[in-house]
Write a protein that holds these residues in place. Sequence first.
Motif, mmCIF file in Angstrom:
data_model
loop_
_atom_site.group_PDB
_atom_site.id
_atom_site.type_symbol
_atom_site.label_atom_id
_atom_site.label_comp_id
_atom_site.label_asym_id
_atom_site.label_seq_id
_atom_site.Cartn_x
_atom_site.Cartn_y
_atom_site.Cartn_z
ATOM 1 N N GLU A 152 27.693 42.129 21.190
ATOM 2 C CA GLU A 152 26.866 43.205 21.740
ATOM 3 C C GLU A 152 25.673 43.481 20.824
ATOM 4 N N ASP A 153 24.577 44.006 21.397
ATOM 5 C CA ASP A 153 23.347 44.224 20.650
ATOM 6 C C ASP A 153 23.510 45.162 19.469
ATOM 7 N N ASP A 154 24.298 46.237 19.610
ATOM 8 C CA ASP A 154 24.422 47.186 18.503
ATOM 9 C C ASP A 154 25.026 46.530 17.261
ATOM 10 N N MET A 155 25.786 45.462 17.437
ATOM 11 C CA MET A 155 26.324 44.725 16.306
ATOM 12 C C MET A 155 25.428 43.531 15.974
ATOM 13 N N ALA A 156 24.959 42.840 17.002
ATOM 14 C CA ALA A 156 24.164 41.619 16.807
ATOM 15 C C ALA A 156 22.900 41.875 16.008
ATOM 16 N N ARG A 157 22.311 43.061 16.151
ATOM 17 C CA ARG A 157 21.045 43.337 15.468
ATOM 18 C C ARG A 157 21.165 43.265 13.952
ATOM 19 N N HIS A 158 22.393 43.330 13.436
ATOM 20 C CA HIS A 158 22.596 43.192 11.992
ATOM 21 C C HIS A 158 22.638 41.728 11.572
ATOM 22 N N TYR A 159 22.764 40.825 12.530
ATOM 23 C CA TYR A 159 22.902 39.402 12.241
ATOM 24 C C TYR A 159 21.618 38.610 12.495
ATOM 25 N N TYR A 160 20.714 39.112 13.313
ATOM 26 C CA TYR A 160 19.489 38.354 13.563
ATOM 27 C C TYR A 160 18.322 38.902 12.749
ATOM 28 N N ILE A 161 17.243 38.161 12.735
ATOM 29 C CA ILE A 161 16.050 38.510 11.957
ATOM 30 C C ILE A 161 15.258 39.555 12.724
ATOM 31 N N ASP A 162 14.935 40.648 12.034
ATOM 32 C CA ASP A 162 14.227 41.735 12.703
ATOM 33 C C ASP A 162 13.481 42.555 11.660
ATOM 34 N N GLY A 163 12.544 43.342 12.119
ATOM 35 C CA GLY A 163 11.814 44.232 11.228
ATOM 36 C C GLY A 163 10.533 44.709 11.877
ATOM 37 N N PRO A 164 9.997 45.802 11.373
ATOM 38 C CA PRO A 164 8.769 46.362 11.937
ATOM 39 C C PRO A 164 7.577 45.410 11.778
ATOM 40 N N ARG A 165 6.670 45.485 12.703
ATOM 41 C CA ARG A 165 5.465 44.655 12.679
ATOM 42 C C ARG A 165 4.700 44.882 11.365
ATOM 43 N N GLY A 166 4.323 43.794 10.715
ATOM 44 C CA GLY A 166 3.552 43.861 9.484
ATOM 45 C C GLY A 166 4.385 44.085 8.233
ATOM 46 N N GLU A 167 5.679 44.356 8.396
ATOM 47 C CA GLU A 167 6.563 44.556 7.255
ATOM 48 C C GLU A 167 7.523 43.376 7.137
ATOM 49 N N ALA A 168 8.320 43.383 6.092
ATOM 50 C CA ALA A 168 9.270 42.294 5.871
ATOM 51 C C ALA A 168 10.267 42.204 7.027
ATOM 52 N N LYS A 169 10.452 40.996 7.508
ATOM 53 C CA LYS A 169 11.491 40.714 8.502
ATOM 54 C C LYS A 169 12.720 40.279 7.723
ATOM 55 N N LYS A 170 13.886 40.751 8.156
ATOM 56 C CA LYS A 170 15.090 40.403 7.417
ATOM 57 C C LYS A 170 16.323 40.470 8.297
ATOM 58 N N ILE A 171 17.395 39.965 7.740
ATOM 59 C CA ILE A 171 18.715 40.059 8.348
ATOM 60 C C ILE A 171 19.388 41.223 7.642
ATOM 61 N N SER A 172 19.710 42.278 8.366
ATOM 62 C CA SER A 172 20.193 43.512 7.734
ATOM 63 C C SER A 172 21.686 43.500 7.403
ATOM 64 N N LEU A 173 22.391 42.451 7.752
ATOM 65 C CA LEU A 173 23.818 42.364 7.477
ATOM 66 C C LEU A 173 24.071 42.518 5.976
ATOM 67 N N PRO A 174 24.968 43.442 5.588
ATOM 68 C CA PRO A 174 25.281 43.564 4.157
ATOM 69 C C PRO A 174 25.753 42.212 3.613
ATOM 70 N N ARG A 175 25.207 41.809 2.483
ATOM 71 C CA ARG A 175 25.490 40.470 1.953
ATOM 72 C C ARG A 175 26.924 40.274 1.481
ATOM 73 N N ASP A 176 27.685 41.368 1.322
ATOM 74 C CA ASP A 176 29.091 41.180 1.002
ATOM 75 C C ASP A 176 29.874 40.660 2.208
ATOM 76 N N LEU A 177 29.239 40.649 3.377
ATOM 77 C CA LEU A 177 29.861 40.079 4.578
ATOM 78 C C LEU A 177 29.408 38.641 4.821
ATOM 79 N N VAL A 178 28.620 38.083 3.896
ATOM 80 C CA VAL A 178 28.137 36.703 4.018
ATOM 81 C C VAL A 178 28.868 35.847 2.993
ATOM 82 N N VAL A 179 29.463 34.757 3.470
ATOM 83 C CA VAL A 179 30.191 33.838 2.604
ATOM 84 C C VAL A 179 29.522 32.467 2.692
ATOM 85 N N TRP A 180 29.080 31.968 1.545
ATOM 86 C CA TRP A 180 28.511 30.606 1.449
ATOM 87 C C TRP A 180 29.597 29.708 0.876
ATOM 88 N N GLU A 181 30.055 28.736 1.667
ATOM 89 C CA GLU A 181 31.114 27.836 1.165
ATOM 90 C C GLU A 181 30.522 26.736 0.314
#
Length: 181
Positions: A152-181
């Motif tokens: 759903e969008d309310d959760m998905a928006r933390h996983y995709y790239i987003d941000g205000p126009r002219g400002e930094a675009k980022k993935i807002s997901l807290p990085r403690d929820l990201v695992v790099w194997e």
Amino acid sequence: MDIELKSLISKELEQFHCSILLDELKDRVRKLKAYGVDDTEIMAAMNDEELFPQLIVTHDYKVVLAGEKNVEVEMEPLVKSVYLLFLSHPEGIVLKYLPDYRKELAKIYSEVRPWGLTDRTLQSIEDVTNPLLNSINEKCARIKKVFLGVMEDDMARHYYIDGPRGEAKKISLPRDLVVWE
């Protein structure tokens, strides 16, 4: 006092207590925001952590949402490379500075698709890092569409790239929820 009246009074008291608790919650959220805590951190604290699945990047660069049933988030190599670039920059990237990330994106792409960089691929990387072209916006739209396809969008928006126009675009997901194997 009859049972109906007791039940009515009990429900009114319950609603009154809920109203007080909601007011307290709103006040505390305002205070957190005043201290600089962003909406993502507040939502993560208010939600059961299991509601935000871990994002796993496997050793062979598959992007997987962990859970009862692991779900691979499938993307074409260049789109996935753009995603991994932004995922590795939690502070975000201002699109007008994308040319500064061209070599890093090429390196990521060569790892995602290890059979070499062709002239066509190099041109695609050049295009996606050219802020005067729309290529980066197209890739971000594809990433958003893929995540909206699995949650759903309310959760998905933390996983995709987003941000205000002219400002930094980022993935807002807290990085403690990201695992790099």
